[in-house]
Write a protein that holds these residues in place. Structure first.
Motif, PDB file in Angstrom:
ATOM      1  N   VAL A 233       0.816  -1.219   0.000  1.00  0.00           N
ATOM      2  CA  VAL A 233       0.000   0.000   0.000  1.00  0.00           C
ATOM      3  C   VAL A 233       0.846   1.264   0.000  1.00  0.00           C
ATOM      4  O   VAL A 233       0.307   2.374   0.033  1.00  0.00           O
ATOM      5  CB  VAL A 233      -0.973   0.025   1.207  1.00  0.00           C
ATOM      6  N   ALA A 234       2.161   1.120  -0.058  1.00  0.00           N
ATOM      7  CA  ALA A 234       3.038   2.289  -0.054  1.00  0.00           C
ATOM      8  C   ALA A 234       3.044   2.960  -1.422  1.00  0.00           C
ATOM      9  O   ALA A 234       3.072   2.295  -2.461  1.00  0.00           O
ATOM     10  CB  ALA A 234       4.461   1.887   0.326  1.00  0.00           C
ATOM     11  N   ALA A 235       3.042   4.274  -1.423  1.00  0.00           N
ATOM     12  CA  ALA A 235       3.227   5.038  -2.661  1.00  0.00           C
ATOM     13  C   ALA A 235       4.702   4.973  -3.065  1.00  0.00           C
ATOM     14  O   ALA A 235       5.558   4.614  -2.259  1.00  0.00           O
ATOM     15  CB  ALA A 235       2.797   6.486  -2.435  1.00  0.00           C
ATOM     16  N   PRO A 236       5.033   5.315  -4.295  1.00  0.00           N
ATOM     17  CA  PRO A 236       6.442   5.342  -4.691  1.00  0.00           C
ATOM     18  C   PRO A 236       7.272   6.247  -3.775  1.00  0.00           C
ATOM     19  O   PRO A 236       6.837   7.304  -3.351  1.00  0.00           O
ATOM     20  CB  PRO A 236       6.387   5.901  -6.115  1.00  0.00           C
ATOM     21  N   ARG A 237       8.461   5.751  -3.454  1.00  0.00           N
ATOM     22  CA  ARG A 237       9.472   6.472  -2.640  1.00  0.00           C
ATOM     23  C   ARG A 237       9.018   6.726  -1.204  1.00  0.00           C
ATOM     24  O   ARG A 237       9.543   7.596  -0.517  1.00  0.00           O
ATOM     25  CB  ARG A 237       9.878   7.794  -3.314  1.00  0.00           C
ATOM     26  N   THR A 238       8.077   5.949  -0.737  1.00  0.00           N
ATOM     27  CA  THR A 238       7.618   6.055   0.652  1.00  0.00           C
ATOM     28  C   THR A 238       8.648   5.457   1.607  1.00  0.00           C
ATOM     29  O   THR A 238       9.351   4.507   1.261  1.00  0.00           O
ATOM     30  CB  THR A 238       6.272   5.314   0.819  1.00  0.00           C
ATOM     31  N   LEU A 246       5.158  -5.113  17.978  1.00  0.00           N
ATOM     32  CA  LEU A 246       3.958  -5.730  18.523  1.00  0.00           C
ATOM     33  C   LEU A 246       3.689  -7.113  17.942  1.00  0.00           C
ATOM     34  O   LEU A 246       2.980  -7.908  18.544  1.00  0.00           O
ATOM     35  CB  LEU A 246       2.743  -4.832  18.273  1.00  0.00           C
ATOM     36  N   SER A 247       4.232  -7.402  16.775  1.00  0.00           N
ATOM     37  CA  SER A 247       3.989  -8.687  16.137  1.00  0.00           C
ATOM     38  C   SER A 247       4.571  -9.836  16.964  1.00  0.00           C
ATOM     39  O   SER A 247       5.659  -9.719  17.536  1.00  0.00           O
ATOM     40  CB  SER A 247       4.605  -8.716  14.740  1.00  0.00           C
ATOM     41  N   MET A 248       3.840 -10.937  17.028  1.00  0.00           N
ATOM     42  CA  MET A 248       4.354 -12.129  17.701  1.00  0.00           C
ATOM     43  C   MET A 248       5.518 -12.745  16.941  1.00  0.00           C
ATOM     44  O   MET A 248       6.259 -13.564  17.473  1.00  0.00           O
ATOM     45  CB  MET A 248       3.223 -13.162  17.853  1.00  0.00           C
ATOM     46  N   ASP A 249       5.677 -12.342  15.676  1.00  0.00           N
ATOM     47  CA  ASP A 249       6.719 -12.908  14.815  1.00  0.00           C
ATOM     48  C   ASP A 249       7.725 -11.834  14.399  1.00  0.00           C
ATOM     49  O   ASP A 249       8.247 -11.851  13.302  1.00  0.00           O
ATOM     50  CB  ASP A 249       6.053 -13.530  13.574  1.00  0.00           C
ATOM     51  N   VAL A 250       7.982 -10.897  15.323  1.00  0.00           N
ATOM     52  CA  VAL A 250       8.786  -9.734  14.970  1.00  0.00           C
ATOM     53  C   VAL A 250      10.202 -10.102  14.525  1.00  0.00           C
ATOM     54  O   VAL A 250      10.776  -9.443  13.644  1.00  0.00           O
ATOM     55  CB  VAL A 250       8.820  -8.739  16.150  1.00  0.00           C
ATOM     56  N   ASN A 251      10.771 -11.151  15.085  1.00  0.00           N
ATOM     57  CA  ASN A 251      12.149 -11.511  14.728  1.00  0.00           C
ATOM     58  C   ASN A 251      12.261 -12.073  13.316  1.00  0.00           C
ATOM     59  O   ASN A 251      13.370 -12.229  12.802  1.00  0.00           O
ATOM     60  CB  ASN A 251      12.721 -12.513  15.737  1.00  0.00           C
ATOM     61  N   ASN A 252      11.129 -12.366  12.702  1.00  0.00           N
ATOM     62  CA  ASN A 252      11.123 -12.828  11.316  1.00  0.00           C
ATOM     63  C   ASN A 252      10.521 -11.771  10.386  1.00  0.00           C
ATOM     64  O   ASN A 252       9.956 -12.109   9.346  1.00  0.00           O
ATOM     65  CB  ASN A 252      10.351 -14.139  11.202  1.00  0.00           C
ATOM     66  N   THR A 253      10.658 -10.523  10.755  1.00  0.00           N
ATOM     67  CA  THR A 253      10.162  -9.441   9.903  1.00  0.00           C
ATOM     68  C   THR A 253      10.876  -9.479   8.550  1.00  0.00           C
ATOM     69  O   THR A 253      12.105  -9.410   8.489  1.00  0.00           O
ATOM     70  CB  THR A 253      10.391  -8.080  10.571  1.00  0.00           C
ATOM     71  N   PRO A 254      10.131  -9.569   7.461  1.00  0.00           N
ATOM     72  CA  PRO A 254      10.764  -9.679   6.142  1.00  0.00           C
ATOM     73  C   PRO A 254      11.174  -8.311   5.596  1.00  0.00           C
ATOM     74  O   PRO A 254      10.689  -7.271   6.061  1.00  0.00           O
ATOM     75  CB  PRO A 254       9.655 -10.277   5.281  1.00  0.00           C
ATOM     76  N   PHE A 255      12.048  -8.319   4.632  1.00  0.00           N
ATOM     77  CA  PHE A 255      12.298  -7.117   3.840  1.00  0.00           C
ATOM     78  C   PHE A 255      11.570  -7.300   2.517  1.00  0.00           C
ATOM     79  O   PHE A 255      11.844  -8.243   1.775  1.00  0.00           O
ATOM     80  CB  PHE A 255      13.787  -6.902   3.584  1.00  0.00           C
ATOM     81  N   PRO A 256      10.620  -6.421   2.178  1.00  0.00           N
ATOM     82  CA  PRO A 256       9.794  -6.602   0.966  1.00  0.00           C
ATOM     83  C   PRO A 256      10.572  -6.201  -0.289  1.00  0.00           C
ATOM     84  O   PRO A 256      10.312  -5.155  -0.900  1.00  0.00           O
ATOM     85  CB  PRO A 256       8.608  -5.676   1.233  1.00  0.00           C
ATOM     86  N   MET A 257      11.466  -7.040  -0.693  1.00  0.00           N
ATOM     87  CA  MET A 257      12.448  -6.684  -1.717  1.00  0.00           C
ATOM     88  C   MET A 257      11.828  -6.237  -3.034  1.00  0.00           C
ATOM     89  O   MET A 257      12.184  -5.186  -3.576  1.00  0.00           O
ATOM     90  CB  MET A 257      13.380  -7.879  -1.965  1.00  0.00           C
ATOM     91  N   MET A 258      10.891  -6.999  -3.580  1.00  0.00           N
ATOM     92  CA  MET A 258      10.383  -6.658  -4.903  1.00  0.00           C
ATOM     93  C   MET A 258       9.602  -5.349  -4.879  1.00  0.00           C
ATOM     94  O   MET A 258       9.740  -4.507  -5.781  1.00  0.00           O
ATOM     95  CB  MET A 258       9.512  -7.799  -5.445  1.00  0.00           C
ATOM     96  N   ALA A 259       8.785  -5.149  -3.840  1.00  0.00           N
ATOM     97  CA  ALA A 259       8.057  -3.882  -3.724  1.00  0.00           C
ATOM     98  C   ALA A 259       9.020  -2.726  -3.516  1.00  0.00           C
ATOM     99  O   ALA A 259       8.845  -1.635  -4.078  1.00  0.00           O
ATOM    100  CB  ALA A 259       7.058  -3.957  -2.580  1.00  0.00           C
ATOM    101  N   ALA A 260      10.067  -2.964  -2.719  1.00  0.00           N
ATOM    102  CA  ALA A 260      11.050  -1.917  -2.470  1.00  0.00           C
ATOM    103  C   ALA A 260      11.783  -1.539  -3.751  1.00  0.00           C
ATOM    104  O   ALA A 260      12.033  -0.353  -4.022  1.00  0.00           O
ATOM    105  CB  ALA A 260      12.044  -2.371  -1.408  1.00  0.00           C
ATOM    106  N   LEU A 261      12.114  -2.533  -4.558  1.00  0.00           N
ATOM    107  CA  LEU A 261      12.808  -2.264  -5.822  1.00  0.00           C
ATOM    108  C   LEU A 261      11.899  -1.523  -6.801  1.00  0.00           C
ATOM    109  O   LEU A 261      12.313  -0.561  -7.450  1.00  0.00           O
ATOM    110  CB  LEU A 261      13.289  -3.575  -6.444  1.00  0.00           C
ATOM    111  N   SER A 262      10.674  -1.988  -6.911  1.00  0.00           N
ATOM    112  CA  SER A 262       9.785  -1.410  -7.923  1.00  0.00           C
ATOM    113  C   SER A 262       9.312  -0.007  -7.549  1.00  0.00           C
ATOM    114  O   SER A 262       9.041   0.816  -8.428  1.00  0.00           O
ATOM    115  CB  SER A 262       8.583  -2.324  -8.151  1.00  0.00           C
ATOM    116  N   LYS A 263       9.231   0.289  -6.247  1.00  0.00           N
ATOM    117  CA  LYS A 263       8.723   1.589  -5.809  1.00  0.00           C
ATOM    118  C   LYS A 263       9.786   2.505  -5.214  1.00  0.00           C
ATOM    119  O   LYS A 263       9.497   3.672  -4.912  1.00  0.00           O
ATOM    120  CB  LYS A 263       7.627   1.388  -4.749  1.00  0.00           C
TER     121      LYS A 263
END
Length: 332
Positions: A233-238, A246-263
């Motif tokens: 849901v991020a706009a370009p360059r956000t 707060l997430s129960m799975d915080v230590n496995n927080t991903p890096f959204p590589m493809m969205a980060a590259l494209s935007k």
């Protein structure tokens, strides 16, 4: 003697104990407060549990935010005197200072006057919330008129502070909460839109609200797998600011590589200490907050459930339940 909250082992709320301890004298550059109110923060919950960014040195005190009257001043302190109404700013390690109790010592650089017209309870609800939101949204993101600002888990004290800061800058607030139970509270506080993430399609609804543009700034205390949806849901360059876990799975927080590259996205881990360790931002943030409090643009929102120092275990349990709307305050 004064009653002080300490814990001798890591764990749940039940490890917190009220202990009678001798009054300590403030040292060089320190002041002592006769505490009237405490503001609770998620950082103190995870510090007590042993999963904070620093490990507690046992037996440990805890607490970042207290409000009260100065009753002793150490050598070298200028600008404050006995009788001043002040609150503490989270600009220290809880392994050196902890403010839960009837008496607290704090370094003078972490002391701020309570503005006229504000109660001790309000004074204990200012600095963690507003400074945390201020630097991310103002200094880093440079939010401006008409920006879509996405605030997740927005019913926390930081979330409500962020709503007020965004509205003061002319931005459009998209707030999230898990269910509709807190929706009206957030709308009443100034949110333009509220998405109940367990009841609505978060991605679809955000893109509908922004007419396909996406959020210009994202301010998130959840992390975990939810980051992938935030990237959608991020706009370009956000920039996606992650300021909590707060997430129960915080230590496995991903890096959204493809969205980060494209935007061209930035995912930034962020804490209040980026503010307090930067003298220019620290002073500018304090001045901004004082001015906005004076003009009524900012006003601390305190949860309706109240606690006394005797209820400190119950107050921590309440914070862990995630039922609060605004700052949890303990009166002393």
């Amino acid at each position: 003697m004064a009653r002080i909250v300490r814990f001798h082992q890591l764990g749940g709320p039940e490890v917190l104990q009220l202990e009678e301890m001798p009054l300590a004298a403030p040292g060089e550059g320190e002041v002592r407060l006769h505490v009237k109110a405490l503001g609770l923060n998620r950082a103190e919950v995870v510090f007590r549990a042993g999963v904070y960014i620093e490990q507690a040195k046992l037996p440990a005190r805890l607490g970042y935010e207290a409000a009260g009257m100065i009753d002793a001043v150490g050598p070298g302190v200028e600008g404050f005197q006995v009788g001043d109404r002040v609150s503490t700013i989270p600009a220290f390690s809880m392994n050196q200072y902890g403010v839960y109790g009837e008496s607290a010592i704090a370094p003078v650089h972490a002391i701020a006057r309570i503005p006229n017209g504000l109660s001790f309870e309000q004074g204990a609800a200012i600095w963690m919330a507003y400074l945390t939101a201020y630097v991310a949204l103002v200094e880093y993101a440079h939010m401006k008129l008409g920006d879509y600002i996405l605030l997740t888990a927005a019913s926390s004290s930081v979330g409500y502070a962020a709503i007020q800061l965004v509205k003061a800058a002319g931005g459009i607030v998209i707030a999230t909460t898990r269910t509709h139970a807190k929706k009206q509270n957030l709308l009443d506080a100034g949110a333009d839109y509220v998405i109940a993430t367990q009841e609505e399609d978060f991605v679809q609804r955000t893109m509908e609200i922004t007419n396909g543009h996406g959020a210009d700034v994202i301010f998130d205390p959840i992390a975990g797998a939810f980051v992938n949806q935030l990237a959608e849901v991020a706009a370009p360059r956000t920039t996606i600011f992650i300021y909590g876990a707060l997430s129960m799975d915080v230590n496995n927080t991903p890096f959204p590589m493809m969205a980060a590259l494209s935007k061209g996205l930035t995912v930034k881990a962020y804490t209040l200490f980026e503010v307090t360790s930067n003298p220019e931002w620290f002073e500018r943030g304090k001045a901004y907050i004082y001015d906005a409090l004076a003009t009524g643009k900012l006003s601390p929102i305190i949860d309706s459930q109240r606690f006394t120092l005797n209820d400190i275990v119950a107050a921590h349990r309440y914070m862990e339940s995630n039922q609060q709307n605004g700052k949890i305050v303990v009166t002393v």
